[in-house]
Design a protein around this motif. Sequence first.
Motif, PDB file in Angstrom:
ATOM      1  N   ALA B  54       0.831  -1.202   0.000  1.00 52.12           N
ATOM      2  CA  ALA B  54       0.000   0.000   0.000  1.00 52.12           C
ATOM      3  C   ALA B  54       0.870   1.258   0.000  1.00 52.12           C
ATOM      4  N   ALA B  58       0.467   4.502  -2.462  1.00 50.88           N
ATOM      5  CA  ALA B  58      -0.191   5.723  -2.005  1.00 50.88           C
ATOM      6  C   ALA B  58       0.465   6.201  -0.729  1.00 50.88           C
ATOM      7  N   PRO B  61      -2.992   6.301   2.118  1.00 53.49           N
ATOM      8  CA  PRO B  61      -4.215   5.599   1.730  1.00 53.49           C
ATOM      9  C   PRO B  61      -5.313   5.807   2.769  1.00 53.49           C
ATOM     10  N   THR B  62      -6.565   5.765   2.334  1.00 49.54           N
ATOM     11  CA  THR B  62      -7.667   5.917   3.282  1.00 49.54           C
ATOM     12  C   THR B  62      -7.721   4.697   4.194  1.00 49.54           C
ATOM     13  N   ARG B  64     -10.272   3.180   5.175  1.00 55.97           N
ATOM     14  CA  ARG B  64     -11.219   2.192   4.660  1.00 55.97           C
ATOM     15  C   ARG B  64     -10.527   1.191   3.741  1.00 55.97           C
ATOM     16  N   GLU B  65      -9.723   1.685   2.799  1.00 55.63           N
ATOM     17  CA  GLU B  65      -9.060   0.781   1.859  1.00 55.63           C
ATOM     18  C   GLU B  65      -7.973  -0.033   2.566  1.00 55.63           C
ATOM     19  N   MET B  66      -7.323   0.559   3.572  1.00 62.43           N
ATOM     20  CA  MET B  66      -6.341  -0.206   4.337  1.00 62.43           C
ATOM     21  C   MET B  66      -7.036  -1.391   5.018  1.00 62.43           C
ATOM     22  N   ASP B  67      -8.222  -1.159   5.559  1.00 62.95           N
ATOM     23  CA  ASP B  67      -8.967  -2.251   6.196  1.00 62.95           C
ATOM     24  C   ASP B  67      -9.328  -3.325   5.169  1.00 62.95           C
ATOM     25  N   MET B  68      -9.802  -2.866   4.002  1.00 62.44           N
ATOM     26  CA  MET B  68     -10.151  -3.800   2.931  1.00 62.44           C
ATOM     27  C   MET B  68      -8.935  -4.670   2.603  1.00 62.44           C
ATOM     28  N   LEU B  69      -7.764  -4.023   2.592  1.00 64.07           N
ATOM     29  CA  LEU B  69      -6.532  -4.716   2.220  1.00 64.07           C
ATOM     30  C   LEU B  69      -6.066  -5.694   3.303  1.00 64.07           C
ATOM     31  N   THR B  71      -7.395  -6.975   6.001  1.00 63.64           N
ATOM     32  CA  THR B  71      -8.262  -8.040   6.505  1.00 63.64           C
ATOM     33  C   THR B  71      -8.160  -9.317   5.680  1.00 63.64           C
ATOM     34  N   SER B 144     -19.605  -2.724   5.809  1.00 61.27           N
ATOM     35  CA  SER B 144     -18.215  -2.364   5.504  1.00 61.27           C
ATOM     36  C   SER B 144     -17.259  -3.107   6.433  1.00 61.27           C
ATOM     37  N   ILE B 145     -16.132  -3.530   5.843  1.00 61.06           N
ATOM     38  CA  ILE B 145     -15.147  -4.280   6.609  1.00 61.06           C
ATOM     39  C   ILE B 145     -14.326  -3.304   7.446  1.00 61.06           C
TER      40      ILE B 145
END
Lengths: 416, 416
Positions: B54, B58, B61-62, B64-69, B71, B144-145
């Motif tokens: 990540a 970036a 990174p937001t 939210r996207e870090m969590d998506m990644l 997890t 949302s994750i």
Amino acid sequence: MALIVQKFGGSSVANVERIRRVAKRVCDTVAAGNQVVVVVSAMGDTTDDLIELARQLAPNPTAREMDMLVTTGEQVSIALLAMAIQAQGVPSISFTGGLAGIRTEPIHGKARITDIDPRRICAELADGKVVIVAGFQGASDDGSITTLGRGGSDTTAVALAAALKADVCEIFTDVDGVYTTDPRVVKAAQKIESISYNEMLELANLGAGVLHPRAVEFAKQYNVTLMVRSSFNLNTGTLVEEEAKMEQGRIVRGIAHDTNVVKVALVGVKSRIGNLHRIFQQLAEQSVNVDIIVTSVVHDECSDISFTVTEDDCETAIKVLEGIVADFGNPDIAVEDNLAKVSIVGAGMISNPGVAAQMFGALADAGISIKMVSTSEIKVSCVVDREQAHRAVQVLHSEFGLDAVEEAIVAGLNGE
Amino acid sequence: MALIVQKFGGSSVANVERIRRVAKRVCDTVAAGNQVVVVVSAMGDTTDDLIELARQLAPNPTAREMDMLVTTGEQVSIALLAMAIQAQGVPSISFTGGLAGIRTEPIHGKARITDIDPRRICAELADGKVVIVAGFQGASDDGSITTLGRGGSDTTAVALAAALKADVCEIFTDVDGVYTTDPRVVKAAQKIESISYNEMLELANLGAGVLHPRAVEFAKQYNVTLMVRSSFNLNTGTLVEEEAKMEQGRIVRGIAHDTNVVKVALVGVKSRIGNLHRIFQQLAEQSVNVDIIVTSVVHDECSDISFTVTEDDCETAIKVLEGIVADFGNPDIAVEDNLAKVSIVGAGMISNPGVAAQMFGALADAGISIKMVSTSEIKVSCVVDREQAHRAVQVLHSEFGLDAVEEAIVAGLNGE
């Protein structure tokens, strides 16, 4: 403002540099005034690596846990791509298949999409965001993570395009589009400007490889305009849509070939009504995918039955036959590998009955013998020796006027 | 039949061999007649590797996207562990945090658990399955994750144990339990048989490292019995519960130390009511985590204010202070690093007022000077030079009678 669904495969996002390039491409599309939904696959070999890990731990893992495992691959891709797009100053948000509203049958490993609820995607698009969706996956009604099986990411893209009523679904690949045949085999192969769903379906099924047949089927059903194009340049690709322009009135649009062909024959089957049904039912129950079937009556009491399968399925097919030959008068089982299938495809064939004969003639003139034949309304396939397959493709490409005219090639080389 | 929640960290599932060993451990627990829910972290360095990817894409990174990644890391672990358990003949099913019913605040990167709906887990347990749950993650109301932030997997395990009313929550680690102090510093350190939540909380907060303070807090709140034990052997570990047995009447139960301590001092602050509030409010707004605070009035118009932070937060703290010193009569900012905090912990201190004095005396006798002091009802912390920290721990471990008695050590060496 157009709504475009863009699909990038695993090799397009195989590393950080390529993800950045895809992000750039997406941002350029946004800058041109479009709304964009992006579907991505897992990075490079991720899925294979995960499957290998599973194999080391369990000889026969459940499909549910395999889905749980491999869907992480696309989840990594969507998050990284969303970040890369954000880093280029464009708002973006990622969704797993389930979160994107893709509902599937409660089956693991090869679920079909039952429904798409696009409200969440629509809300984010309306909010000015690029929406990134994980290909190949969905969720069943109870929320379980499912996968769509082979060709899944193409199918996700087409299904989303249908649900969102997108203007076009762009499938990015490493070639410029759909070609009249494999350019590695025929140097004069040309990119096809536009092609119908049915033609594309035959070419996809026949191993052209740029687009999964299941996705084409879906596109045809929902009338989704597809564009197969290169992720490396801005060239216009091949348009796949209902009414393909009848390019120069050509009857044959493309030549496909598939070198993974084995012929299995039952020689001397005792004739009885229902023989074919019983044999192929048994093969189907063992998931043997049979392609061409030829049967001929030798005399009243005896017939020969031949069919083709892929090399993967060959062993299973033989086992099935060995188990049932006693019921059919103990015919011999003959296997012939090292074969290939060469096919000509074109919607114009329907009204041109001489096409098959022309094909047989061209092959005969080139000294290529035909082992089996199969026809549909828009294609003719011949099984030939594998070592003659490339030659057959070249001969047919030329025979049906698909070679790029010399002036065009020269113009291309001069950069005109 | 007992219901046991078992938590295995990232190093316990770092590779295929270790996952197989964890699976064996879980299956043994099932064979002993228990129902088991397993919480796992991501394999080894997976999370760090994903964060590095990540970072390359970036700068910021937001969440939210870090969590998506990130997890995906635990999702891989749960699937592989479920497969490994199935391969040993025990039915098993895996759930992401969201699918397991773990609801969190709609915050990314450090969400708190708001609710757990354990019905799905209960149904699978009733069906005779081992349930594997991804640690560190949950889902907000809209699906949302989310992630729970640091200590997340411990917290997941304890929260599930609370929601399921489990008999015990076993936290597996690479040591035999909670020790009176770090065995690398004091050879005679002993495993503690049982300890209260409050004592464990102080030890956890003070850097003992085996158990995240947040998880202990949660366990205390819901009265979850914890067992910290080794994943490498079957030894009984340390029991953490409300009423710890008062082992041999010892007042001090453990000695903790933390070498990541920087002291920041404002020297010559112009006295005004509300100074402390305004300074520490500014630091809190920039998420600077302040530990010990000491203030002394030099004379009526002037005071000194010192506090400790970790090395990570030091730079931010100095920036904050530089921005506001003008409002406080421009005091000097003095930074002293190379410090450490050494603490004695024990619930018995409340009723033994001489303990702090005994600590200061022991350190003075050893020639160790004390820079700052902080006390709570069940602990006393002293800030000392970092190079003297280990010596201080050894002196205090001996002073408060925690060294294993010689006969016991000899007996242990003889294998009796």
